[in-house]
Every structure is written in structure tokens, then in C-alpha cells.
Design an enzyme around this catalytic site. Structure first.
Site, mmCIF file in Angstrom:
data_model
loop_
_atom_site.group_PDB
_atom_site.id
_atom_site.type_symbol
_atom_site.label_atom_id
_atom_site.label_comp_id
_atom_site.label_asym_id
_atom_site.label_seq_id
_atom_site.Cartn_x
_atom_site.Cartn_y
_atom_site.Cartn_z
ATOM 1 N N SER A 66 -12.206 27.770 -1.558
ATOM 2 C CA SER A 66 -11.445 26.577 -1.197
ATOM 3 C C SER A 66 -11.412 25.636 -2.387
ATOM 4 O O SER A 66 -12.440 25.415 -3.038
ATOM 5 C CB SER A 66 -12.100 25.855 -0.019
ATOM 6 O OG SER A 66 -11.499 24.583 0.159
ATOM 7 N N ASP A 170 -6.594 20.027 20.073
ATOM 8 C CA ASP A 170 -6.439 20.084 18.617
ATOM 9 C C ASP A 170 -5.721 21.355 18.185
ATOM 10 O O ASP A 170 -4.718 21.316 17.461
ATOM 11 C CB ASP A 170 -7.803 20.045 17.920
ATOM 12 C CG ASP A 170 -8.537 18.763 18.199
ATOM 13 O OD1 ASP A 170 -7.972 17.899 18.903
ATOM 14 O OD2 ASP A 170 -9.682 18.624 17.735
HETATM 15 P P1 ADP Z 1 -12.487 17.243 11.376
HETATM 16 O O1 ADP Z 1 -11.987 18.388 12.176
HETATM 17 O O2 ADP Z 1 -12.516 15.953 12.142
HETATM 18 O O3 ADP Z 1 -11.779 17.055 10.068
HETATM 19 P P2 ADP Z 1 -14.909 18.808 11.395
HETATM 20 O O4 ADP Z 1 -16.306 18.493 11.027
HETATM 21 O O5 ADP Z 1 -14.624 19.265 12.776
HETATM 22 O O6 ADP Z 1 -14.023 17.533 11.015
HETATM 23 O O7 ADP Z 1 -14.359 19.938 10.421
HETATM 24 C C1 ADP Z 1 -14.487 19.798 9.032
HETATM 25 C C2 ADP Z 1 -14.932 21.109 8.420
HETATM 26 O O8 ADP Z 1 -13.836 22.047 8.403
HETATM 27 C C3 ADP Z 1 -15.326 20.974 6.962
HETATM 28 O O9 ADP Z 1 -16.656 20.551 6.824
HETATM 29 C C4 ADP Z 1 -15.125 22.392 6.466
HETATM 30 O O10 ADP Z 1 -16.196 23.203 6.864
HETATM 31 C C5 ADP Z 1 -13.893 22.846 7.232
HETATM 32 N N1 ADP Z 1 -12.677 22.583 6.435
HETATM 33 C C6 ADP Z 1 -11.633 21.811 6.775
HETATM 34 N N2 ADP Z 1 -10.668 21.807 5.799
HETATM 35 C C7 ADP Z 1 -11.130 22.604 4.822
HETATM 36 C C8 ADP Z 1 -10.618 23.032 3.544
HETATM 37 N N3 ADP Z 1 -9.441 22.595 3.079
HETATM 38 N N4 ADP Z 1 -11.366 23.873 2.805
HETATM 39 C C9 ADP Z 1 -12.545 24.313 3.274
HETATM 40 N N5 ADP Z 1 -13.083 23.957 4.458
HETATM 41 C C10 ADP Z 1 -12.398 23.118 5.223
HETATM 42 MG MG MG Z 2 -12.918 19.093 13.960
#
Ligand code: ADP
Ligand code: MG
Length: 395
Positions: A66, A170
Site C-alpha cells: 500500500s 458501510d
Molecule cells: P475507518 O473505516 O473509519 O477509516 P478503520 O479502523 O475501520 O477506520 O479502518 C482503517 C484500516 O483500514 C486501516 O488501519 C488499514 O488497516 C485499512 N486501510 C484503509 N485504507 C487503506 C489503504 N489505502 N491502504 C492500506 N490499508 C488501508
Molecule cells: Mg471502518
């Protein structure tokens, strides 16, 4: 931006990606704390999201990178996987896991993700990365899942692989969102309607409070419990399955059945908010943006005063919005206690709003918010060479 990511992919994997995909984040326009009470919510997809570029490899490995995280991983093809600590790649891994459990015919892939959704602020970057992965694998390997099946698989990843017990809204909005449309969704039976939501000449400002994340799960569970108590009390006289089965007129008549003043206020929020969602759908469909904005303010007030899930940070944003004539509505969005607020802001007044709010908020709260301009975007899709509706400052 596609070029930048393609060259990033090439740097990482020494070849070009074969296919690219996009999944948006989502926000709930109105209808908060309604999903677990049998009512309608009104989410939409936003124009920020997660991109995934991929190419096959002949090593039978999943190589997962990522651009947002340092950590990367190489995982051999296997019939099942287990969660690896708190690593970000648990989300793609969970998708692969459940597809393997479904006996899907997957093979080695090189994957590169990039997201421009602020992570962990309630815009569901998690549902976005789940859906972009599920959609991409389904497409690339012609697995034959329907979009709804991909939604359910992604929710399973969130609930059973990651271990977050969240509802279906979601993933549903990330998958089924449409440009300039809101979804009017019943989370219990997944019936939904699509509501025309042309926001022009306004845009959706998304304001991240940047409040350090605290565990609000206990408060959330407390509210769920209070709603259950309210329902039980009302069921002594009324034939209800959910709290949202009663309207506000009947509630006036029967609220005496709820002895706790606090529980009564929680129920009042749920019942009135549920009615606001229906009014909001009518307002949006009739292009009455001022009417919709008014309902946003009312929703916020109810979440603050009756449901008590707002907080100084979210309130400061809405207080400021009320003083700015470029804004016709604002409210907290999501579970509350932090996360994001949204505002309907006149496009030409957005810069002034943004600057004014930043100063006001920083003086009041002690640090700055992050403010994004968004529109209602489309759901998960193949990322063709041009997706004109996706607006990126770094294009
Ligand atoms: P939210 O859904 O409110 O943004 P969450 O804690 O549920 O927060 O999800 C966030 C997690 O999703 C990050 O910590 C990561 O593990 C994963 N994630 C989201 N977007 C990315 C990305 N672009 N690259 C890698 N991991 C991601
Ligand atoms: Mg989330």
C-alpha cells in the site's frame, strides 16, 4: 494520478499493472443511530476512495503493498489464512481468506493499494479497501459473485476476520453508491431506494475533527442497550418489532411507559430522526436543499441534546456553520464522539468557510480540523483511464 500509481507499481513489481479498480468511502447524510432500530438510513458514496492496481504473477504468491503504509507482505496461496496482528493487510487477507473458503479459484497476484480517504475517521476506509479487493478479485478471476454477495463477504471480513461488529451500511453504500444519488436503505432487509441528490450549487464539506481516537464502543453499546430498554417498555402496550415502528405522535401518547427520563430521550431521538430521514428524502428528491439543510441541523441538535453522542469538537463545527451564510446545513455523521461532521456549503464560499472554520475551531479546540470538499460519487468499479467524476488535487 493514475500515471503516478502505475509508475509506483512498476517500481515495486518491475512490470505494469494489468487492471485497476476503485472503491469510494461513504458517509451517512442523515439517519444516525437508526440502523439498529429498524429504520432507514441515508448513506452515499463520496469521491474519495481506495485504488487498487494489480497484475498476475506465476509464483502463486499474493504480494500486497500500500502506498499509505510502509509494511508489505508476500503470502503463498493457501486454503485459509489467519489474521496477522494489527497489520493493515488483514483487510485484503480477509477477503482472500473467505474467497478461498468459498473454494474460489484464485492464483498469485501483485497488488498495490492507494487511498485518499482519511483513515480511521469514520468515512469507512475499511469498507472501501474490503470492497475494492473483493470486486477486483471477482472481476479478475471471473468468480461470479453478485455485488450483494461481495457486500456480504466484505462485511464478514470486517466482523469475523478483523473482529469489528459493524452493520451492513458501510459496505452496502461503498458498493451500491451512485453519482449524485443517496441511498435510502433499510439495514434489516437491505431494501433500498435511490434518491436523486443534486447538490449543485453546493458541495459536501467533510470536516474531520482530528480528535484522537478513543474507544467509544462502550458508549455505543450503552445506547444500543438503552434503545432495547425503550422498545421493551413500549411493547407492554404496543405491538412493535423495532423502535422505528412507532411514529412521533404515537410516541407522545405512549412515552409514559418508559420510566427512565434518559431512556425516553434516547427513544425520542430515534423516532424523530427516523421521520427526519423520510422528510430528507422528499426534500432532496424535490431539490429543496434548504429544507434538507434544516433537517441536518435538527439531526445534529437531537444527537447532541437527546442522544448525547456529539462532543465539543463536533459541536464547534456545527456552531461555526450556523454563523456562515455559505452554509445551509451541518451535522455530525457516524457514531459520534469524534470522527467527522458534514456541511452543505455553497461552492463559491467553500474556501472562506474552510479558512474561517479552521481559525474558529483551532481557537476553541486547540488543534486544527482537516476539511475536504467532496461530492456524491459512484460505487466500486473498474478504474478506467478516466473517471471524470473523481476529483483529485494531485491529478
Ligand atoms: P475507518 O473505516 O473509519 O477509516 P478503520 O479502523 O475501520 O477506520 O479502518 C482503517 C484500516 O483500514 C486501516 O488501519 C488499514 O488497516 C485499512 N486501510 C484503509 N485504507 C487503506 C489503504 N489505502 N491502504 C492500506 N490499508 C488501508
Ligand atoms: Mg471502518
Amino acid at each position: 494520478m493514475k500515471k503516478v500509481l502505475e509508475s509506483e507499481f512498476q517500481k515495486e513489481y518491475k512490470k505494469l499493472p494489468q487492471k485497476s479498480f476503485f472503491a469510494p468511502g461513504r458517509l451517512n447524510m442523515i439517519g444516525e443511530h437508526i440502523d439498529y432500530n429498524g429504520g432507514l438510513v441515508m448513506p452515499c458514496a463520496i469521491t474519495m476512495g481506495t485504488y487498487l492496481l494489480l497484475a498476475p504473477n506465476s509464483d502463486h504468491l499474493f504480494r500486497i503493498n500500500s502506498a499509505n503504509f510502509e509494511e508489505s507482505v508476500e503470502i503463498p496461496l493457501a486454503s485459509s489464512y489467519i489474521k496477522s496482528g494489527e497489520s493493515w493487510y488483514n483487510y485484503p487477507l480477509g477477503v482472500i481468506h473467505f474467497m478461498m473458503q468459498d473454494k474460489c479459484n484464485l492464483d498469485g497476484l501483485d497488488l498495490l493499494y492507494y487511498g485518499n480517504i482519511p483513515i480511521g475517521s469514520g468515512l469507512s476506509s475499511s469498507a472501501s479497501i474490503e470492497l475494492v479487493t473483493a470486486f477486483a478479485l471477482n472481476d479478475f478471476f471471473s468468480l461470479g459473485y453478485s455485488l450483494l454477495e461481495l457486500v456480504l463477504l466484505s462485511q464478514r471480513v470486517e466482523n469475523k476476520f478483523i473482529g469489528v461488529s459493524s452493520g451492513i451500511m458501510d459496505q452496502f453504500a461503498v458498493a451500491f453508491g451512485q453519482k449524485d444519488k443517496a441511498l435510502l436503505l433499510n439495514c434489516n432487509n437491505l431494501e433500498y431506494a435511490v434518491i436523486d441528490s443534486h447538490l449543485d450549487p453546493y458541495l459536501l464539506a467533510i470536516i474531520n475533527t482530528n480528535k484522537p481516537r478513543k474507544l467509544s464502543a462502550s458508549k455505543y453499546n450503552e445506547r444500543v442497550g438503552e434503545c432495547a430498554l425503550a422498545l421493551k417498555a413500549l411493547q407492554e402496550e404496543l405491538d412493535l418489532t423495532y423502535l422505528c415502528d412507532i411514529d412521533s405522535v404515537a410516541f407522545q401518547q405512549y412515552q409514559y411507559l418508559i420510566t427512565s427520563e434518559t431512556v425516553r430521550r434516547r427513544a425520542q431521538h430515534v423516532i424523530e430522526e427516523s421521520e427526519r430521514v423520510k422528510k430528507a428524502a422528499t426534500a432532496l428528491a424535490g431539490r429543496d436543499l434548504t429544507g434538507f439543510g434544516k433537517l441536518m441541523y435538527e439531526s445534529h441538535d437531537s444527537l447532541k441534546m437527546l442522544y448525547e453522542v456529539s462532543g465539543n469538537e463536533l459541536d464547534a463545527i456545527v456552531d461555526y456553520a450556523l454563523t456562515d451564510k455559505n452554509v445551509i446545513g451541518a451535522r455530525m455523521t457516524g457514531a459520534g464522539f469524534g470522527g467527522c461532521a458534514i456541511a452543505l456549503v455553497a461552492k463559491e464560499g467553500f474556501q472562506r468557510f474552510s479558512a474561517g472554520l479552521t481559525v474558529y475551531y483551532a481557537a476553541k479546540i486547540g488543534y486544527s480540523p482537516t476539511i475536504y470538499s467532496s461530492e456524491i460519487g459512484r460505487g466500486v468499479c473498474t478504474w478506467l483511464s478516466a473517471l471524470p467524476e473523481i476529483d483529485h488535487p494531485d491529478d
